[in-house]
Enzyme design. Sequence first.
Site, PDB file in Angstrom:
ATOM      1  N   ASP A 176       0.858  -0.970   0.126  1.00 45.11           N
ATOM      2  CA  ASP A 176       0.209  -0.099  -0.121  1.00 45.11           C
ATOM      3  C   ASP A 176       0.971   0.951  -0.035  1.00 45.11           C
ATOM      4  O   ASP A 176       1.160   1.863   0.856  1.00 45.11           O
ATOM      5  CB  ASP A 176      -1.101   0.000   1.334  1.00 45.11           C
ATOM      6  N   ILE A 177       1.440   1.586  -1.360  1.00 43.40           N
ATOM      7  CA  ILE A 177       2.491   2.717  -1.223  1.00 43.40           C
ATOM      8  C   ILE A 177       1.834   3.844  -1.820  1.00 43.40           C
ATOM      9  O   ILE A 177       1.013   4.013  -2.856  1.00 43.40           O
ATOM     10  CB  ILE A 177       3.462   2.147  -2.142  1.00 43.40           C
ATOM     11  N   GLU A 178       1.872   4.957  -0.900  1.00 46.85           N
ATOM     12  CA  GLU A 178       1.224   6.154  -1.240  1.00 46.85           C
ATOM     13  C   GLU A 178       2.254   7.452  -1.296  1.00 46.85           C
ATOM     14  O   GLU A 178       1.743   8.549  -0.851  1.00 46.85           O
ATOM     15  CB  GLU A 178       0.070   6.390  -0.098  1.00 46.85           C
ATOM     16  N   GLY A 179       3.388   7.122  -1.151  1.00 44.44           N
ATOM     17  CA  GLY A 179       4.578   7.931  -1.162  1.00 44.44           C
ATOM     18  C   GLY A 179       5.826   7.541  -1.549  1.00 44.44           C
ATOM     19  O   GLY A 179       6.219   6.212  -1.431  1.00 44.44           O
TER      20      GLY A 179
END
Length: 490
Positions: A176-179
């Site tokens: 869950d990569i958000e940056g």
Amino acid sequence: MAMSSLPALRILFLIMTIGLLDVLAFDPTLYDNVAVYWGQDSYGATHSDQANFQQPISYYCQDDAIDVIPVAFVDTFFGSGGVPVIDLANTCNATNGPYFSGTQLYNCSFLASDIEYCQSKGKIVTISLGGAGGGVGFQSDSQAQTLADTVWNVFLGGSSSTRPFGSAVLDGVDLDIEGGSTTGYAAFVTQLRTHFTGASKQYYVSAAPQCEYPDQYLGSALNSAHFDMVFVQFYNNPCGLQNFNSASGWDFGLWDIWARTVSPNPNVKIYIGAPASSTAAGTGYQDISALSTYATDTRNSFPSFGGVMLWDASQAYTNGRYDLGIKKALQAAGSTGFTYPACSAEAYVKGNDYAGSSKVTYNGYIWESKYYASDTPSADYNGDWMPISACAGNAPSNPSSSSSSTASTSTSAPGTCAGLSQWSSSAAYTGGSQVQYNGDLWTAKWWTQGDTPGGNANVWTDNGSCPSSGAKAALATSTSVPRSSRFFRL
């Protein structure tokens, strides 16, 4: 006596073993799976009634509503001692889960029996990396491969002196990569899968990209590495569930095209990611009736559909068992089998111009135009078209030989303005739309927004002055234009 009863005992053991295998069998090919994140106590972050704060993970495994539980999150990839750091909110922290010596990794081994209980109930429990904050990202592929080896040893089937969940062996990894950067995630997954080969159990890899296709951080990895499930976050984004009925917003069809034509795993399943309550996200929440309708419609429209993902368990349980409600709806729609809808829209004709909301058949999909469209339908979030359903069979031919499809906006009689709106700089107009401006009637030549009638863009035709009375004219049609925006999970 003992010898004579031995065959019966063996038969009983066999029956019990078969029953246990039935319970343990998670099937990723089904259409009714429900994935629910656990670990961040989202309810506790927005409420003060502690009785409803996040419970131990086993609390959410006592029925068949949930199939996949990603444990959230590993929010730092390389902490002290080179090992990851986990954040489990109120469940495991400095109070009840002291650090392993020389690290910032909590010893949450008291959760081992809870995790194993969930697995015994037929659920898979994975570890989720990332979240909306934290220190995530790689500087190189080799660094990503190093983390893959560490994750295998610390959370999955390897061995380490710093296993935060003790004897429990998790069932896979979620990204869950958000940056951060895009570097290394394909290498991470590929290296991780080298450990899966020949393992004693099945392991899975999932991802949770933002709905805007392609995802900013995981797009490259999704295109080049093998993922089993993709939990698309259809919330906190303009492509979210709040725009389900808008071709300018809802883009599940683009993810279906990706799953069937781009993904290295042709059997990857796409989930609708949804907030489990109105306080779980900024936008996108739908009541259970609406989500059930949207999920069922999507399940019957796209073969890659795999189920629904919810953020998160604490919110779902306090919102009238939202997880159980969507599970029942998915089961009612059918856990197996997919029948392609007929290609009922007319075949797309290259060179034709189409008004907003036109529907065409092209390359095995029914597409809807967001606004005036002249481009060929393609898997482009910012393009003129959006796929609204996969389809099969021959499309009906276009009965018109004209180079332009019939406009959805009728025109007024020449020189009349009755009923026409004044031109607005914020409205979008399709070709053929009519407005009043400075006392004249104007007709749009093609799609336009912000171009003043009579201005340098030359997109409006001046039909002359407006008399005070005349035949009634149609209202000009405007559509909203999607704006590129990215928000993050709360």
